[in-house]
Design an enzyme around this catalytic site. Sequence first.
Site, short mmCIF file in Angstrom:
data_model
loop_
_atom_site.label_atom_id
_atom_site.label_comp_id
_atom_site.label_asym_id
_atom_site.label_seq_id
_atom_site.Cartn_x
_atom_site.Cartn_y
_atom_site.Cartn_z
N TYR A 1 0.84 -1.49 0.04
CA TYR A 1 0.11 0.26 0.08
C TYR A 1 0.93 1.08 -0.04
O TYR A 1 0.60 2.03 -0.67
CB TYR A 1 -0.88 0.03 1.31
CG TYR A 1 -2.13 1.12 1.19
CD1 TYR A 1 -3.24 1.04 0.50
CD2 TYR A 1 -1.75 2.52 1.56
CE1 TYR A 1 -4.12 1.76 0.25
CE2 TYR A 1 -2.59 3.28 1.38
CZ TYR A 1 -4.19 3.03 0.88
OH TYR A 1 -4.91 4.03 0.82
N PHE B 1 -8.40 20.04 -25.45
CA PHE B 1 -8.55 18.86 -25.51
C PHE B 1 -9.65 18.52 -24.82
O PHE B 1 -10.08 19.30 -23.74
CB PHE B 1 -7.40 18.30 -25.31
CG PHE B 1 -7.71 16.41 -25.37
CD1 PHE B 1 -7.95 15.88 -26.58
CD2 PHE B 1 -8.21 15.66 -24.09
CE1 PHE B 1 -8.45 14.66 -26.66
CE2 PHE B 1 -8.35 14.46 -24.33
CZ PHE B 1 -8.72 13.88 -25.53
N THR B 2 -10.57 17.63 -24.89
CA THR B 2 -11.89 17.40 -24.36
C THR B 2 -11.84 17.64 -22.95
O THR B 2 -12.55 18.44 -22.08
CB THR B 2 -12.54 16.33 -25.00
OG1 THR B 2 -11.63 15.10 -24.74
CG2 THR B 2 -13.09 16.50 -26.37
N ASP C 1 0.99 19.07 -21.69
CA ASP C 1 0.18 18.13 -21.96
C ASP C 1 1.19 17.20 -22.64
O ASP C 1 1.34 17.42 -24.15
CB ASP C 1 -1.28 18.23 -22.53
CG ASP C 1 -1.76 16.85 -22.78
OD1 ASP C 1 -0.98 15.80 -22.65
OD2 ASP C 1 -3.07 16.87 -22.75
N LYS D 1 -0.58 6.49 -24.19
CA LYS D 1 -0.44 6.64 -25.46
C LYS D 1 1.12 6.49 -25.56
O LYS D 1 1.49 5.16 -25.69
CB LYS D 1 -0.57 8.23 -25.91
CG LYS D 1 -2.06 8.41 -26.24
CD LYS D 1 -2.87 8.73 -24.79
CE LYS D 1 -4.17 9.19 -25.07
NZ LYS D 1 -5.15 9.48 -24.06
N ARG E 1 -14.32 13.86 -34.47
CA ARG E 1 -13.55 14.93 -33.62
C ARG E 1 -14.11 16.15 -34.39
O ARG E 1 -13.02 16.55 -35.14
CB ARG E 1 -12.07 14.74 -33.70
CG ARG E 1 -11.72 13.33 -33.03
CD ARG E 1 -11.25 13.64 -31.54
NE ARG E 1 -12.41 13.74 -30.50
CZ ARG E 1 -12.19 13.29 -29.09
NH1 ARG E 1 -11.09 12.86 -28.67
NH2 ARG E 1 -13.30 13.12 -28.47
N PHE F 1 -19.82 13.61 -26.60
CA PHE F 1 -19.52 12.79 -27.68
C PHE F 1 -19.40 11.02 -27.14
O PHE F 1 -19.55 10.28 -27.95
CB PHE F 1 -18.11 13.03 -28.19
CG PHE F 1 -16.76 13.20 -27.20
CD1 PHE F 1 -16.87 14.34 -26.37
CD2 PHE F 1 -16.30 12.12 -27.04
CE1 PHE F 1 -15.64 14.38 -25.65
CE2 PHE F 1 -15.04 12.40 -26.10
CZ PHE F 1 -14.95 13.29 -25.42
#
Length: 459
Positions: free
Chosen positions: A72, A124-125, A215, A258, A383, A450
């Site tokens: 933990y 970005f969303t 980002d 990614k 998009r 979306f």
Amino acid sequence: MTRSWAEPWKIKMVEPLTMTTRTEREEAIRAAHYNTFLLKSDDVYIDLLTDSGTSAMSDRQWSAMMLGDESYAGARSFYKLVDAVHDIYGYEELIPTHQGRGAEHLLSQILIKPGDVVPGNMYFTTTRFHQERAGGKFVDVIIDEAHDPKSMHPFKGNIDLAKLAAVVDEVGSERVAYVSFETNVNLAGGQPASMANIKAVYAYCESVDILVMLDATRALENAYFIQQREAGYEDRSIASILRQIADHSHGATVSSKKDNLVNIGGFLALRDPDLAREARALLVAFEGLHTYGGMAGRDMEALAEGIREMVATDDHARSRVGQVEYLGDKLIKYGVPVVKPIGGHGVFLDAAAILPHIPLDEFPAQALAAAIYVDSGVRGMERGNVSAGRDPVTGKNRHPKLELVRLTIPRRVYTQSHMDVVAESVIEVYEQAETITGLRFTYEPESLRFFQAEFESVS
Ligand code: F0G
């Protein structure tokens, strides 16, 4: 003679794909309310919905998972991850999260006060969602070329310094929470920023005392394009370019699903220990203890290995982007309107140009993604207008300039033959574009619509 790229790996395990008939797919897309997010993956043949969490892990990553320390507190796997992020990106403080949006949530909460402005290179969303939820207002300061699918600008992800300075002059630097600088801008089509721009933005922000938060989700692919396109970087390793990108920032959010080659995970990285302490105070409430956040020990092991693997040789990035360009070039050769230059993580079809007979408020990109699915079982993602959502003040559809279908290529998953099949299907749908009709909402979620929106055909 220049040599072709080839994948720097061979296949050890395979996963069979399901083939369906056209009738089955027509039924499936109706049941999914014309939203490719609502399809069952068993009904999909080649899945280009996203490059997020869809990578194939290496044998080393799988074996690293067996070493996961599930303690933990103070897990060994956490310290391996700290070392990997420090060695490759150079950030001193690591806050592990379950994925990118977990990091965006924490960053927005510690840095944004209600009424603040957050300038960035295209929204970005999920990023904008968290910025707005914290009371901030996102202002787009990307260069104009980014909104033009035909512009061949090599660095369409660049920040327009004049636009940025105008925002700072208007509201004052104390009302600018930070600059949100995305590498290889997703919604612009996977388009990079140049090192010159990254350096200039950082120097300007330092001079006016504003933080630059990357980002860095696709910073590896951005580094690859810098190596390929920016004078002076052709002989530099991608690893060293990636490091230089990170060096010009005060921190980063990363969706590790990614570049980092894992199926789940992400992190917030910072330099300032006081800010990191604030983030950790929220981390324990929203994600988990500070030495695992949102990940199991084995996830952190696979991630630490993935971070090192992605830059171990330049061949990985070259073949990854090479495959995307292979698909893009096939479509360009045939005359299918796509965002140019071809980006790092996918090919973006210009739905507004392919379906000029469908008005924007009948969602051409959504309709095109559904039509490609019906044709071949290839799943892409809208998009455009649907993803952009409504303006929180006016309640109107935001009408972004780009109305796109993204065919996103997972890393190390599909072969060149799969890309051939995708190209053949897109070309066939393009040839019959006038038969495609628009869509209207039958269910519209309030935020991030979306993902779960439902539609019916207007015809
Ligand atoms: N930032 C960028 C640039 C992204 O592309 C994503 C996710 C996130 C942040 C959020 O990360 O999903 O791990 O919470 N993009 C995925 C996509 C969903 O399909 O483009 P996440």
